[in-house]
Design a protein around this motif. Structure first.
Motif, mmCIF file in Angstrom:
data_model
loop_
_atom_site.group_PDB
_atom_site.id
_atom_site.type_symbol
_atom_site.label_atom_id
_atom_site.label_comp_id
_atom_site.label_asym_id
_atom_site.label_seq_id
_atom_site.Cartn_x
_atom_site.Cartn_y
_atom_site.Cartn_z
ATOM 1 N N ALA A 94 0.830 -1.213 0.000
ATOM 2 C CA ALA A 94 0.000 0.000 0.000
ATOM 3 C C ALA A 94 0.860 1.258 0.000
ATOM 4 C CB ALA A 94 -0.934 -0.002 1.208
ATOM 5 N N MET A 95 2.097 1.144 0.518
ATOM 6 C CA MET A 95 3.000 2.296 0.506
ATOM 7 C C MET A 95 3.382 2.687 -0.916
ATOM 8 S SD MET A 95 3.325 3.354 3.565
ATOM 9 C CE MET A 95 4.504 4.587 3.063
ATOM 10 N N VAL A 96 3.536 1.686 -1.793
ATOM 11 C CA VAL A 96 3.823 1.976 -3.204
ATOM 12 C C VAL A 96 2.656 2.741 -3.814
ATOM 13 C CG1 VAL A 96 4.369 0.999 -5.463
ATOM 14 C CG2 VAL A 96 5.220 -0.120 -3.390
ATOM 15 N N GLN A 97 1.447 2.280 -3.523
ATOM 16 C CA GLN A 97 0.261 2.946 -4.058
ATOM 17 C C GLN A 97 0.150 4.372 -3.549
ATOM 18 O OE1 GLN A 97 -2.325 -0.297 -2.648
ATOM 19 N NE2 GLN A 97 -2.954 -0.615 -4.771
ATOM 20 N N GLN A 98 0.513 4.595 -2.298
ATOM 21 C CA GLN A 98 0.479 5.961 -1.755
ATOM 22 C C GLN A 98 1.471 6.862 -2.476
ATOM 23 O OE1 GLN A 98 0.715 6.098 2.556
ATOM 24 N NE2 GLN A 98 -0.607 4.307 2.746
ATOM 25 N N CYS A 99 2.631 6.302 -2.820
ATOM 26 C CA CYS A 99 3.609 7.083 -3.589
ATOM 27 C C CYS A 99 3.069 7.405 -4.973
ATOM 28 C CB CYS A 99 4.929 6.319 -3.698
ATOM 29 S SG CYS A 99 5.823 6.130 -2.147
ATOM 30 N N TRP A 100 2.435 6.425 -5.622
ATOM 31 C CA TRP A 100 1.823 6.661 -6.934
ATOM 32 C C TRP A 100 0.758 7.755 -6.845
ATOM 33 C CZ3 TRP A 100 1.061 0.730 -7.889
ATOM 34 C CH2 TRP A 100 2.224 0.196 -8.472
ATOM 35 N N CYS A 107 0.611 15.845 -10.482
ATOM 36 C CA CYS A 107 0.589 15.995 -11.954
ATOM 37 C C CYS A 107 1.984 15.963 -12.565
ATOM 38 C CB CYS A 107 -0.120 17.285 -12.359
ATOM 39 S SG CYS A 107 -1.852 17.361 -11.820
ATOM 40 N N LEU A 108 2.815 15.073 -12.053
ATOM 41 C CA LEU A 108 4.145 14.933 -12.634
ATOM 42 C C LEU A 108 4.056 14.250 -13.987
ATOM 43 C CD1 LEU A 108 6.474 13.833 -9.671
ATOM 44 C CD2 LEU A 108 5.710 16.122 -10.336
ATOM 45 N N VAL A 126 10.462 4.407 -2.885
ATOM 46 C CA VAL A 126 10.016 5.541 -3.700
ATOM 47 C C VAL A 126 10.597 5.472 -5.112
ATOM 48 C CG1 VAL A 126 9.886 8.046 -3.866
ATOM 49 C CG2 VAL A 126 9.744 6.944 -1.630
ATOM 50 N N CYS A 127 11.840 5.020 -5.229
ATOM 51 C CA CYS A 127 12.425 4.913 -6.575
ATOM 52 C C CYS A 127 11.705 3.854 -7.407
ATOM 53 C CB CYS A 127 13.918 4.616 -6.485
ATOM 54 S SG CYS A 127 14.874 5.989 -5.823
ATOM 55 N N PHE A 128 11.209 2.794 -6.759
ATOM 56 C CA PHE A 128 10.387 1.816 -7.478
ATOM 57 C C PHE A 128 9.096 2.463 -7.964
ATOM 58 C CE2 PHE A 128 6.928 -1.413 -7.146
ATOM 59 C CZ PHE A 128 7.220 -2.081 -8.326
ATOM 60 N N ALA A 129 8.463 3.252 -7.089
ATOM 61 C CA ALA A 129 7.235 3.939 -7.490
ATOM 62 C C ALA A 129 7.501 4.895 -8.651
ATOM 63 C CB ALA A 129 6.639 4.685 -6.302
#
Length: 385
Positions: A94-100, A107-108, A126-129
């Protein structure tokens, strides 16, 4: 069949500085100027490790002031995002999803930049996200521990833990740059500050005998975490890691060898068995001890050299055993031995373990005698050093 080959060129940039968000420090400004498209102001989203934010309460304000001072080059797309620090952040997808979500809400686009300020776990997450958002948004790593500044943070790998396995989900993504700010090391707890020393010893053992001898000569200074000695060890470790990644011909590990992971097949499993109470650097110290003494039993390394290396590891502050080494399953099997299969599986090829036959040189073996591994584990636990 239609077949064409093509080459993609990458640059691995590592910058060394101090107080990177000081208004008068132009290292980051100049780096960002080189990253922008024409005269376009680059949008950046900053992710910060919670442990770093707590240790440096003025950091977020300094980042905002730096962006304002250099607004002709970059702007902040949104307020900084705080990410829980430590290995546990990699255990919850879920942390990955939060980063996404943060990247989407800011709006990057693929011309933007993600800044990641933190320890190795937060960098991995974060680098994976960033690497998977929009099929890849450029990111700049700002490692904040000795471990990440000298080792993992200067690499090209990222990922999170899944199925109870370390870094099972991840990707290879070359960062736009890595900025090593030595000032960030000053607020580290002593235990965290020490961890980077073991990766310096590791890379010296497999790549640079002269650096290993320097570590021995300066062991007393390193043991008390002298600033100058520590910074030199971190810088040289980073140089050797980048040198390996850019010159060994396999930066994305398509083969079955992971020479930079000497001692890691035990370390990764030991971290899991201890529920990450044993930190990565501490686990690597123990993993190296296992592989060194195993090598003696196999006639690969002489005992005097093994003991010399173990003496250095202990002298700079590391234990070479943990009681978890002998933790067993309900069937009476040593849990740590599962690390061998997980190591092989992670690469998808044959088992390939890096061992050291002499200081400054490595070899690769494709089989490990589990009975001798068990003897080694028992020897380390009984010694309790």
């Amino acid at each position: 069949m239609l077949e064409r080959t093509f080459t993609v060129e990458y640059a691995q940039r590592v910058l060394f500085t101090r107080d990177m968000f000081g208004r008068e420090n132009l290292v980051l400004r100049d780096l960002l100027a080189s990253a922008r498209e024409g005269d376009r102001v680059t949008k950046a989203l900053v992710f910060v490790d919670s442990h770093v934010a707590e240790a440096r309460p003025k950091l977020l304000t300094a980042i905002e002031a730096y962006a304002e001072a250099h607004s002709a080059v970059f702007s902040l797309a949104a307020p900084a995002v705080i990410v829980p620090g430590g290995e546990t952040c990699k255990n919850d997808f879920a942390m990955v999803q939060q980063c996404w979500e943060a990247i989407s809400e800011a709006c990057l686009d693929r011309h933007s930049l993600v800044f990641v300020i933190g320890g190795g776990a937060v960098l991995d997450l974060v680098c994976f996200a960033a690497a998977t958002a929009h099929r890849g948004i450029r990111h700049i790593r700002f490692p904040t521990t000795t471990l990440s500044q000298g080792d993992g943070g200067v690499g090209v790998k990222n990922g999170v833990n899944y199925f109870g396995k370390k870094n099972w989900v991840g990707s290879f993504a070359v960062p736009y740059a890595i900025v090593n700010d030595f000032a960030l090391l000053e607020t580290l707890p002593e235990r965290e500050k020490r961890c980077g020393l073991i990766e310096a010893i590791k890379v010296a053992l497999i790549r640079d005998a002269e650096f290993y001898y320097w570590l021995e000569k300066n062991a007393d200074a390193l043991a008390v975490l002298d600033h100058d000695a520590l910074e030199h060890a971190v810088r040289r470790s980073a140089e050797l890691h980048v040198e390996h990644i850019t010159t060994n011909g396999d930066p994305f590990e398509r083969g079955s060898a992971r020479p930079l992971d000497f001692g890691h097949w035990v370390a990764h499993k030991l971290e899991q068995v201890s529920h990450f109470e044993i930190k990565h650097g501490e686990a690597v110290a123990i993993g190296m001890a296992v592989d060194l003494l195993y090598s003696v039993k196999e006639g690969i390394l002489d005992d005097a050299t093994a003991q010399r290396i173990l003496a250095l590891v202990r002298r700079v502050g590391f234990a070479t055993y943990a009681p978890q080494l002998l933790e067993s399953t309900e069937k009476g099997e040593l849990v740590i031995l599962a690390g061998l299969e997980e190591f092989r599986e992670h690469l998808g090829g044959e088992l390939t373990i890096t061992l050291v036959p002499e200081i400054g040189r490595k070899i690769e073996v494709h089989e490990m005698d589990t009975s001798k591994i068990v003897e080694t584990l028992n020897e380390l636990v009984e010694a309790r050093v």
